[in-house]
Scaffold this motif. Structure first.
Motif, PDB file in Angstrom:
ATOM      1  N   ASP A  25       0.824  -1.214   0.000  1.00  0.00           N
ATOM      2  CA  ASP A  25       0.000   0.000   0.000  1.00  0.00           C
ATOM      3  C   ASP A  25       0.855   1.259   0.000  1.00  0.00           C
ATOM      4  OD1 ASP A  25      -2.279  -1.569   0.036  1.00  0.00           O
ATOM      5  OD2 ASP A  25      -2.588  -1.403   2.201  1.00  0.00           O
ATOM      6  N   VAL A  26       1.956   1.250   0.760  1.00  0.00           N
ATOM      7  CA  VAL A  26       2.788   2.454   0.904  1.00  0.00           C
ATOM      8  C   VAL A  26       3.778   2.601  -0.248  1.00  0.00           C
ATOM      9  CG1 VAL A  26       4.522   3.591   2.352  1.00  0.00           C
ATOM     10  CG2 VAL A  26       2.546   2.475   3.416  1.00  0.00           C
ATOM     11  N   LEU A  27       4.456   1.513  -0.613  1.00  0.00           N
ATOM     12  CA  LEU A  27       5.531   1.617  -1.592  1.00  0.00           C
ATOM     13  C   LEU A  27       5.071   1.515  -3.039  1.00  0.00           C
ATOM     14  CD1 LEU A  27       8.524  -0.358  -0.018  1.00  0.00           C
ATOM     15  CD2 LEU A  27       8.070   2.097  -0.013  1.00  0.00           C
ATOM     16  N   HIS A  28       3.901   0.884  -3.262  1.00  0.00           N
ATOM     17  CA  HIS A  28       3.448   0.721  -4.647  1.00  0.00           C
ATOM     18  C   HIS A  28       3.371   2.038  -5.403  1.00  0.00           C
ATOM     19  CE1 HIS A  28       0.038   0.048  -7.645  1.00  0.00           C
ATOM     20  NE2 HIS A  28       1.102  -0.477  -8.174  1.00  0.00           N
ATOM     21  N   PRO A  29       2.707   3.069  -4.862  1.00  0.00           N
ATOM     22  CA  PRO A  29       2.668   4.329  -5.630  1.00  0.00           C
ATOM     23  C   PRO A  29       4.017   5.035  -5.724  1.00  0.00           C
ATOM     24  CG  PRO A  29       1.629   4.593  -3.472  1.00  0.00           C
ATOM     25  CD  PRO A  29       1.904   3.135  -3.630  1.00  0.00           C
ATOM     26  N   LEU A  30       4.956   4.709  -4.836  1.00  0.00           N
ATOM     27  CA  LEU A  30       6.265   5.363  -4.845  1.00  0.00           C
ATOM     28  C   LEU A  30       7.270   4.626  -5.721  1.00  0.00           C
ATOM     29  CD1 LEU A  30       6.596   6.121  -1.006  1.00  0.00           C
ATOM     30  CD2 LEU A  30       5.840   7.686  -2.812  1.00  0.00           C
ATOM     31  N   GLU A  31       7.252   3.302  -5.688  1.00  0.00           N
ATOM     32  CA  GLU A  31       8.248   2.505  -6.392  1.00  0.00           C
ATOM     33  C   GLU A  31       7.758   1.931  -7.718  1.00  0.00           C
ATOM     34  OE1 GLU A  31      11.293   2.459  -5.506  1.00  0.00           O
ATOM     35  OE2 GLU A  31      10.949   3.534  -3.634  1.00  0.00           O
ATOM     36  N   LEU A  32       6.464   1.926  -7.952  1.00  0.00           N
ATOM     37  CA  LEU A  32       5.915   1.419  -9.216  1.00  0.00           C
ATOM     38  C   LEU A  32       4.933   2.423  -9.828  1.00  0.00           C
ATOM     39  CD1 LEU A  32       5.258  -2.279  -8.202  1.00  0.00           C
ATOM     40  CD2 LEU A  32       6.833  -1.553  -9.997  1.00  0.00           C
ATOM     41  N   PRO A  33       5.317   3.685  -9.907  1.00  0.00           N
ATOM     42  CA  PRO A  33       4.415   4.652 -10.531  1.00  0.00           C
ATOM     43  C   PRO A  33       4.428   4.480 -12.048  1.00  0.00           C
ATOM     44  CG  PRO A  33       6.487   5.715 -10.041  1.00  0.00           C
ATOM     45  CD  PRO A  33       6.594   4.312  -9.499  1.00  0.00           C
ATOM     46  N   THR A  34       3.334   4.811 -12.696  1.00  0.00           N
ATOM     47  CA  THR A  34       3.313   4.778 -14.158  1.00  0.00           C
ATOM     48  C   THR A  34       4.210   5.886 -14.690  1.00  0.00           C
ATOM     49  OG1 THR A  34       1.048   3.947 -14.150  1.00  0.00           O
ATOM     50  CG2 THR A  34       1.860   4.906 -16.203  1.00  0.00           C
ATOM     51  N   PRO A  35       5.207   5.564 -15.508  1.00  0.00           N
ATOM     52  CA  PRO A  35       6.130   6.592 -15.988  1.00  0.00           C
ATOM     53  C   PRO A  35       5.425   7.668 -16.824  1.00  0.00           C
ATOM     54  CG  PRO A  35       7.034   4.394 -16.350  1.00  0.00           C
ATOM     55  CD  PRO A  35       5.598   4.213 -15.959  1.00  0.00           C
ATOM     56  N   THR A  36       5.963   8.863 -16.762  1.00  0.00           N
ATOM     57  CA  THR A  36       5.511   9.940 -17.633  1.00  0.00           C
ATOM     58  C   THR A  36       6.198   9.792 -18.989  1.00  0.00           C
ATOM     59  OG1 THR A  36       7.300  11.407 -16.941  1.00  0.00           O
ATOM     60  CG2 THR A  36       5.265  11.450 -15.628  1.00  0.00           C
ATOM     61  N   ALA A  37       5.766  10.592 -19.950  1.00  0.00           N
ATOM     62  CA  ALA A  37       6.378  10.541 -21.278  1.00  0.00           C
ATOM     63  C   ALA A  37       7.880  10.809 -21.198  1.00  0.00           C
ATOM     64  CB  ALA A  37       5.699  11.541 -22.211  1.00  0.00           C
ATOM     65  N   GLU A  38       8.285  11.767 -20.372  1.00  0.00           N
ATOM     66  CA  GLU A  38       9.703  12.076 -20.245  1.00  0.00           C
ATOM     67  C   GLU A  38      10.467  10.934 -19.580  1.00  0.00           C
ATOM     68  OE1 GLU A  38      13.245  13.832 -20.698  1.00  0.00           O
ATOM     69  OE2 GLU A  38      11.335  14.428 -21.597  1.00  0.00           O
ATOM     70  N   GLN A  39       9.837  10.272 -18.616  1.00  0.00           N
ATOM     71  CA  GLN A  39      10.488   9.135 -17.971  1.00  0.00           C
ATOM     72  C   GLN A  39      10.643   7.956 -18.925  1.00  0.00           C
ATOM     73  OE1 GLN A  39       7.811   8.866 -14.624  1.00  0.00           O
ATOM     74  NE2 GLN A  39       9.262   9.860 -13.236  1.00  0.00           N
ATOM     75  N   TRP A  40       9.652   7.736 -19.815  1.00  0.00           N
ATOM     76  CA  TRP A  40       9.807   6.695 -20.835  1.00  0.00           C
ATOM     77  C   TRP A  40      11.019   6.995 -21.713  1.00  0.00           C
ATOM     78  CZ3 TRP A  40       7.727   2.337 -19.925  1.00  0.00           C
ATOM     79  CH2 TRP A  40       6.414   2.183 -19.468  1.00  0.00           C
ATOM     80  N   ARG A  41      11.209   8.260 -22.074  1.00  0.00           N
ATOM     81  CA  ARG A  41      12.368   8.628 -22.894  1.00  0.00           C
ATOM     82  C   ARG A  41      13.681   8.358 -22.155  1.00  0.00           C
ATOM     83  NH1 ARG A  41       8.854  13.095 -24.062  1.00  0.00           N
ATOM     84  NH2 ARG A  41       8.134  13.037 -26.236  1.00  0.00           N
ATOM     85  N   MET A  42      13.687   8.625 -20.861  1.00  0.00           N
ATOM     86  CA  MET A  42      14.888   8.370 -20.061  1.00  0.00           C
ATOM     87  C   MET A  42      15.171   6.869 -19.974  1.00  0.00           C
ATOM     88  SD  MET A  42      14.291  11.156 -16.992  1.00  0.00           S
ATOM     89  CE  MET A  42      15.694  10.549 -16.056  1.00  0.00           C
ATOM     90  N   ILE A  43      14.119   6.058 -19.860  1.00  0.00           N
ATOM     91  CA  ILE A  43      14.297   4.604 -19.836  1.00  0.00           C
ATOM     92  C   ILE A  43      14.889   4.130 -21.157  1.00  0.00           C
ATOM     93  CG2 ILE A  43      13.068   2.398 -19.774  1.00  0.00           C
ATOM     94  CD1 ILE A  43      11.081   3.726 -17.816  1.00  0.00           C
ATOM     95  N   ALA A  44      14.367   4.665 -22.277  1.00  0.00           N
ATOM     96  CA  ALA A  44      14.903   4.294 -23.591  1.00  0.00           C
ATOM     97  C   ALA A  44      16.370   4.680 -23.719  1.00  0.00           C
ATOM     98  CB  ALA A  44      14.075   4.955 -24.692  1.00  0.00           C
ATOM     99  N   LYS A  45      16.730   5.842 -23.185  1.00  0.00           N
ATOM    100  CA  LYS A  45      18.132   6.270 -23.230  1.00  0.00           C
ATOM    101  C   LYS A  45      19.013   5.296 -22.447  1.00  0.00           C
ATOM    102  CE  LYS A  45      21.198  10.211 -22.475  1.00  0.00           C
ATOM    103  NZ  LYS A  45      22.261   9.388 -21.848  1.00  0.00           N
ATOM    104  N   ARG A  46      18.522   4.821 -21.297  1.00  0.00           N
ATOM    105  CA  ARG A  46      19.285   3.858 -20.504  1.00  0.00           C
ATOM    106  C   ARG A  46      19.450   2.533 -21.252  1.00  0.00           C
ATOM    107  NH1 ARG A  46      22.794   4.691 -16.883  1.00  0.00           N
ATOM    108  NH2 ARG A  46      22.219   2.928 -15.556  1.00  0.00           N
ATOM    109  N   PHE A  47      18.394   2.095 -21.964  1.00  0.00           N
ATOM    110  CA  PHE A  47      18.532   0.881 -22.762  1.00  0.00           C
ATOM    111  C   PHE A  47      19.586   1.080 -23.859  1.00  0.00           C
ATOM    112  CE2 PHE A  47      14.613  -0.964 -21.018  1.00  0.00           C
ATOM    113  CZ  PHE A  47      14.962  -2.308 -20.999  1.00  0.00           C
ATOM    114  N   GLY A  48      19.641   2.270 -24.415  1.00  0.00           N
ATOM    115  CA  GLY A  48      20.676   2.534 -25.408  1.00  0.00           C
ATOM    116  C   GLY A  48      22.064   2.548 -24.802  1.00  0.00           C
TER     117      GLY A  48
END
Length: 304
Positions: A25-48
């Protein structure tokens, strides 16, 4: 725990489950939030940066969470290896932290079957994840390459979900693609391996009912992300090493059955995968070590 705390096993179990519920209940919204568009781009950069697959925004896979004799379950929980389990379907980022998880489907369902009925599939199909719509233009091709998820052979091939080429269709270019694809997909394999080693509950069948196994697993996922983001990321980003899957110890977490029946692919998805394969074979998209590793056991590359 019952001996040092002078409590019955029933009381210990009740407190453990209550604690897991609070963690979720406490950590789910903090550790598994749905990424924003900018965060998706950052994830893609890390995969690269880490895995040399700059189009990926997540690696997808599933594992069986083994159970021990769940009550009144019939055959629904019995998987292809003959023991009862629930399935954890998860999407991981490049640093082996979980982005989305769906736990609790019956063990008898395959990778693709679990994916098709999972929350992850629903969110992707209904475009509820705020994934950027921008596309990549790659040299030597007029194909627009979108941000995408990478999975194994069991999953369907879609414009936003890539899988390897079938073994019977391989040539030199496709071998290179499969290596680069599988190498990047190991981010999620590492996530499962790290979690199973850190939490011993995954190293043997859980002696709890399925609903409690789901709660334990969800809590462990949150703690995995919490610890990993604070202890640092342990993935070796050197491009010169051969990445090995972190094998699980014991029987508590096992891979899902692999089958190649992910469904009929669209022409668009096929063209996108072919475009990426072309890109990985030209100087702009290749890496200096790929031919040495891919063809190290082959006398000469297959012709195209």
């Amino acid at each position: 725990m019952s001996v040092p705390f002078h409590m019955s096993r029933t009381s210990i179990s009740r407190h453990v489950m209550a604690t897991c519920q609070v963690i979720w209940d406490v950590l789910h919204p903090l550790e598994l939030p749905t990424p924003t568009a900018e965060q998706w781009r950052m994830i893609a950069k890390r995969f690269g940066d880490l895995w040399d697959y700059p189009f990926a925004i997540g690696a997808l896979d599933g594992k069986h969470i083994a159970l021990q004799n769940p009550a009144n379950s019939g055959s629904m929980y019995y998987n292809y290896k003959g023991y009862p389990s629930v399935v954890l379907m998860a999407l991981s980022d490049a640093d082996s932290c979980f982005i989305l998880v769906d736990c609790g489907q019956y063990g008898r369902i395959s990778d693709a079957g679990v994916y098709n009925i999972s929350r992850i599939s629903t969110l992707l199909e209904e475009k509820q994840l705020d994934i950027p719509t921008a596309t990549f233009k790659i040299s030597g091709s007029d194909i627009d390459i979108p941000f995408m998820i990478i999975g194994d052979e069991a999953f369907p091939l879609k414009p936003y979900l890539m899988k390897p080429f079938a073994a019977r269709t391989l040539n030199a270019k496709r071998r290179l693609y499969n290596y680069r694809h599988s190498r990047a997909r190991r981010a999620v394999e590492c996530a499962f391996g790290i979690m199973s080693r850190k939490f011993e509950v995954f190293q043997r069948p859980m002696r709890v009912q399925p609903d409690k196994a789901v709660l334990l697993t969800n809590a462990a996922v949150c703690l995995h992300n919490f610890i990993r983001r604070r202890d640092g990321n342990l993935v070796d980003s050197s491009s010169t090493v051969t990445y090995e899957v972190m094998e699980n110890r014991g029987d508590g977490m096992q891979p899902l059955a692999i089958n190649a029946r992910g469904g009929r692919a669209t022409d668009e998805a096929i063209a996108i995968r072919d475009g990426i394969a072309d890109f990985f074979s030209v100087p702009d998209g290749s890496v200096h070590w790929q031919n040495k590793l891919v063809f190290r056991h082959v006398l000469r590359p297959d012709g195209e």
